[in-house]
Design a protein around this motif. Structure first.
Motif, PDB file in Angstrom:
ATOM      1  N   GLU B 232       0.700  -1.092  -0.134  1.00 23.92           N
ATOM      2  CA  GLU B 232      -0.107  -0.088  -0.024  1.00 23.92           C
ATOM      3  C   GLU B 232       0.581   1.224   0.048  1.00 23.92           C
ATOM      4  O   GLU B 232       0.477   2.292  -0.696  1.00 23.92           O
ATOM      5  N   TYR B 235       2.437   1.563  -3.684  1.00 21.74           N
ATOM      6  CA  TYR B 235       1.656   1.571  -4.790  1.00 21.74           C
ATOM      7  C   TYR B 235       0.654   2.564  -4.527  1.00 21.74           C
ATOM      8  O   TYR B 235      -0.212   2.963  -5.567  1.00 21.74           O
ATOM      9  N   GLY B 236       0.352   2.998  -3.339  1.00 17.30           N
ATOM     10  CA  GLY B 236      -0.798   4.090  -2.994  1.00 17.30           C
ATOM     11  C   GLY B 236      -2.196   3.458  -3.373  1.00 17.30           C
ATOM     12  O   GLY B 236      -3.099   4.367  -3.789  1.00 17.30           O
ATOM     13  N   THR B 237      -2.402   2.070  -3.120  1.00 21.64           N
ATOM     14  CA  THR B 237      -3.587   1.799  -3.370  1.00 21.64           C
ATOM     15  C   THR B 237      -3.887   0.424  -2.506  1.00 21.64           C
ATOM     16  O   THR B 237      -2.904   0.024  -2.033  1.00 21.64           O
ATOM     17  N   ARG B 238      -5.241   0.256  -2.119  1.00 20.18           N
ATOM     18  CA  ARG B 238      -5.243  -0.955  -1.037  1.00 20.18           C
ATOM     19  C   ARG B 238      -5.057  -2.166  -1.640  1.00 20.18           C
ATOM     20  O   ARG B 238      -5.232  -2.346  -3.013  1.00 20.18           O
ATOM     21  N   VAL B 239      -4.482  -3.350  -0.986  1.00 18.89           N
ATOM     22  CA  VAL B 239      -3.874  -4.548  -1.405  1.00 18.89           C
ATOM     23  C   VAL B 239      -4.332  -5.388  -0.445  1.00 18.89           C
ATOM     24  O   VAL B 239      -4.176  -5.264   0.865  1.00 18.89           O
ATOM     25  N   PRO B 252      -5.094  -6.378  -5.794  1.00 19.84           N
ATOM     26  CA  PRO B 252      -5.242  -4.904  -5.541  1.00 19.84           C
ATOM     27  C   PRO B 252      -6.781  -4.659  -5.515  1.00 19.84           C
ATOM     28  O   PRO B 252      -7.488  -4.997  -6.455  1.00 19.84           O
ATOM     29  N   CYS B 253      -7.367  -4.098  -4.244  1.00 19.93           N
ATOM     30  CA  CYS B 253      -8.778  -3.849  -4.178  1.00 19.93           C
ATOM     31  C   CYS B 253      -9.030  -2.913  -3.227  1.00 19.93           C
ATOM     32  O   CYS B 253      -8.541  -2.938  -2.150  1.00 19.93           O
ATOM     33  N   ASP B 254      -9.968  -1.841  -3.849  1.00 18.00           N
ATOM     34  CA  ASP B 254     -10.417  -0.855  -2.835  1.00 18.00           C
ATOM     35  C   ASP B 254     -11.510  -1.112  -2.080  1.00 18.00           C
ATOM     36  O   ASP B 254     -11.857  -0.474  -1.133  1.00 18.00           O
ATOM     37  N   LYS B 255     -12.190  -2.297  -2.380  1.00 14.89           N
ATOM     38  CA  LYS B 255     -13.531  -2.660  -1.789  1.00 14.89           C
ATOM     39  C   LYS B 255     -13.231  -3.056  -0.511  1.00 14.89           C
ATOM     40  O   LYS B 255     -12.316  -3.966  -0.151  1.00 14.89           O
TER      41      LYS B 255
END
Lengths: 349, 259
Positions: B232, B235-239, B252-255
């Motif tokens: 995270e 890459y600055g995204t939820r994983v 990788p998933c924001d949900k």
């Protein structure tokens, strides 16, 4: 096994090119106002060689030709035929080298402004009313100084060195052609201007017996290293990063290659004036014949280039009563030929 | 051969690109250099290869200072495997592989029988002998990549730098190239493989060096080092990390979890 087959094919291409060149060489010596048969040409050449090595006194040869024929072949035609071969060979070798160095199949020997500088030097010499020998020297020095200037400018520029070199070449080249235009403007229109214009069109009509060694020395000095370095030229054409990672000293190699290619280009232009197209078209054609590997491409380009310029010069001196400048002919032959190469469908293996 | 990098820094126009990078890579290991695009992975390779001279710090190959080596001496020790890219001239595959042997030759000579045998052996090893007469530009991306690997093997260097070798490959070719990298490490090569795909590091690397904003964000054995928190940050995204019967999967998933 496949490699052996491929090498065999490459050797065959080189041998055939050499054979064609030899045949054209003999035939070219028969062409001219005074008719001499191919057999007599071959015998005259052999006789000269025989006498030259001193065997004639031991084993004399029957002379079956006239003294006029011998004079025409040896004194008039031989120097010119040799110079045509040398210039064609050198321009093609320089073209193949520059194409590899700049990773660009559209590069030609005057990419760094050599012909622009040579033209300016020659025009200056004509304007000063110097002898034809000095015109040659001025053209030679003009070409070398121009490329040296381009090199110095590109070295100071940040960023990719090949791009800087090409851009600096275009700038300096156009600067010198502006200079040449100015010299034409101030030249005496009754004799100097036609001389400059004629020089710019390129011609081998000024060839003398002394031209052969004078041109051969710088050409040999340039061509021998080019031939020896041709495997490294393959590696260099992959790009700077990859070539370096494969163990090549990129900066030094490129400098040596450009230096040698410039030397042979300058020597060619100095004796022939500006002859375009050869250095671009011949390496292209050779690539179709033998592939991109410089181990085959460079010698093949040299042989084919020599044969090509020989034929064009034969046309130039024999087609009409007055000579057609060879630079005009190479463009007339070169441009349609290049279009044909472009349009021809690639053979898929 | 052991590659050891200490406090390696590089700045481009005063913007730091690499900041005090320290790591070692041992013979027989595959070290993944992981990080998002533009984090300086390629710059790191260029420093190690000696192409980028303006970096500071120490780079040693089995104790020898790499920065004093000439291009030729470096090529004996380190082979660079670039991303597949269009070539200016379409050399046959065999000639391309043969170019790996250039450092063995004196500057004025061309490859001979010994060099051709090396190229042949390298191609045989990777199972691409059948491609030998094909023009390089008629190959698929995966085949091109294998040709570069063969060239590196013909080079006989013990350290292999693979620069995003799978960036433009489809799934099948990607797995093939990475398996080759994996088995070469098993044979004792020191393999550095840069990638922006955490899943590839997880599947194939022994250890991972994670770069974030030019610094070492993490260094260590792959499974322990690659955490959700680390990815995270990188890459600055939820994983999410999922352990499945086929191994660990990076998702990788924001949900938030449904149901």
């Amino acid at each position: 096994m496949a490699a052996r087959k491929r090498n065999g094919r490459k050797t065959a291409v080189l041998l055939i090119s050499a054979g064609v060149l030899l045949a054209l060489f003999l035939v070219s010596l028969t062409l001219g106002r005074y008719g001499v048969s191919v057999f007599d040409v071959a015998r005259i050449l052999f006789y000269r060689f025989w006498r030259g090595v001193g065997l004639d006194s031991v084993w004399p040869m029957a002379v079956s030709w006239t003294a006029k024929a011998e004079a025409a072949v040896v004194n008039m035609r031989l120097p010119r035929v040799l110079v045509a071969c040398m210039v064609g060979c050198s321009l093609s070798a320089a073209g193949a080298t520059f194409q590899g160095v700049f990773k660009n199949p559209m590069a030609s020997p005057d990419i760094l402004g050599a012909s622009g500088g040579a033209a300016f030097g020659a025009a200056l010499a004509i304007l000063f009313g110097l002898s034809s020998a000095l015109i040659t020297v001025f053209a030679f020095v003009g070409a070398l100084l121009t490329v040296a200037l381009v090199f110095l400018i590109a070295r100071r520029a940040p960023g990719q060195s090949t791009v800087s070199l090409i851009l600096a070449g275009i700038m300096i080249g156009s600067l010198f052609s502006a200079g040449t235009s100015y010299l034409k403007l101030v030249a005496d229109p009754s004799n100097q201007l036609p001389a400059i214009t004629y020089w710019l069109m390129g011609s081998l009509s000024g060839t003398q017996r002394s031209t052969v060694p004078v041109a051969a020395i710088p050409m040999a000095i340039g061509l021998v290293p080019l031939l020896l370095l041709r495997w490294r030229l393959n590696v260099l054409s992959l790009g700077d990063s990859e070539a370096r990672a494969l163990g090549v000293n990129v900066g030094a190699l490129r400098t040596v290659l450009i230096l040698c290619a410039t030397l042979v280009t300058a020597a060619s232009i100095a004796v022939s004036g500006t002859i375009g197209w050869v250095g671009l078209v011949i390496p292209h054609l050779s690539r179709k014949l033998i592939g991109s590997d410089q181990r085959g491409l460079l010698p093949c380009s040299m042989l084919v280039g020599a044969a090509f310029l020989l034929v064009v010069d034969d046309v130039s001196r024999n087609l009409l009563a007055t000579e057609i400048p060879i630079g005009i002919l190479t463009a007339v032959v070169g441009a349609p030929f290049f279009i044909w190469l472009l349009l021809r469908k690639e053979k898929t293996q | 051969m052991i590659l050891s990098v200490r406090d390696l820094s590089f700045a481009y126009r005063k913007t730091p690109v690499l900041d005090r990078i320290t790591f070692t890579a041992d013979a027989g290991e595959l070290l993944a250099i992981l990080g998002p695009n533009g984090v300086g992975k390629t710059t790191l390779f260029r420093c190690i290869l000696g192409e980028q001279k303006r970096c500071t710090g120490a780079i040693e190959l089995d104790g020898t200072d790499a920065r004093t080596l000439s291009a030729r001496e470096t090529a004996r020790r380190i082979a660079y495997i670039p991303q597949a890219h269009p070539a200016a001239f379409p050399f046959p595959v065999f000639d391309t592989v043969l170019m790996g042997t250039t450092h063995r030759l004196s500057p004025l000579s061309s490859p001979g029988a010994a060099e051709e045998a090396l190229a042949e052996a390298a191609m045989e090893k990777l199972g691409i002998l059948s491609l030998r007469e094909r023009a390089f530009d008629t190959l698929s991306g995966g085949e091109q990549q294998l040709v570069y690997v063969a060239r590196a093997l013909a080079q006989q260097a013990k350290i292999l730098l693979m620069d995003e070798p799978t960036a433009s490959l489809d799934v099948g070719n990607r797995q093939k190239v990475l398996s080759v990298a994996r088995s070469l490490a098993g044979e004792g090569y020191t393999v550095l493989l840069s990638t922006h795909e955490p899943q590839q590091a997880l599947d194939f690397a022994d250890r991972v060096l994670a770069l974030h904003e030019g610094r070492v964000a993490a260094l260590g054995p792959t499974r322990e080092t690659l955490t959700e928190a680390l990815l995270e940050t990188l890459y600055g995204t939820r994983v999410h990390m999922l352990d499945t019967e086929y191994g660990r999967v990076v998702l990788p998933c924001d949900k938030e979890k449904t149901k």
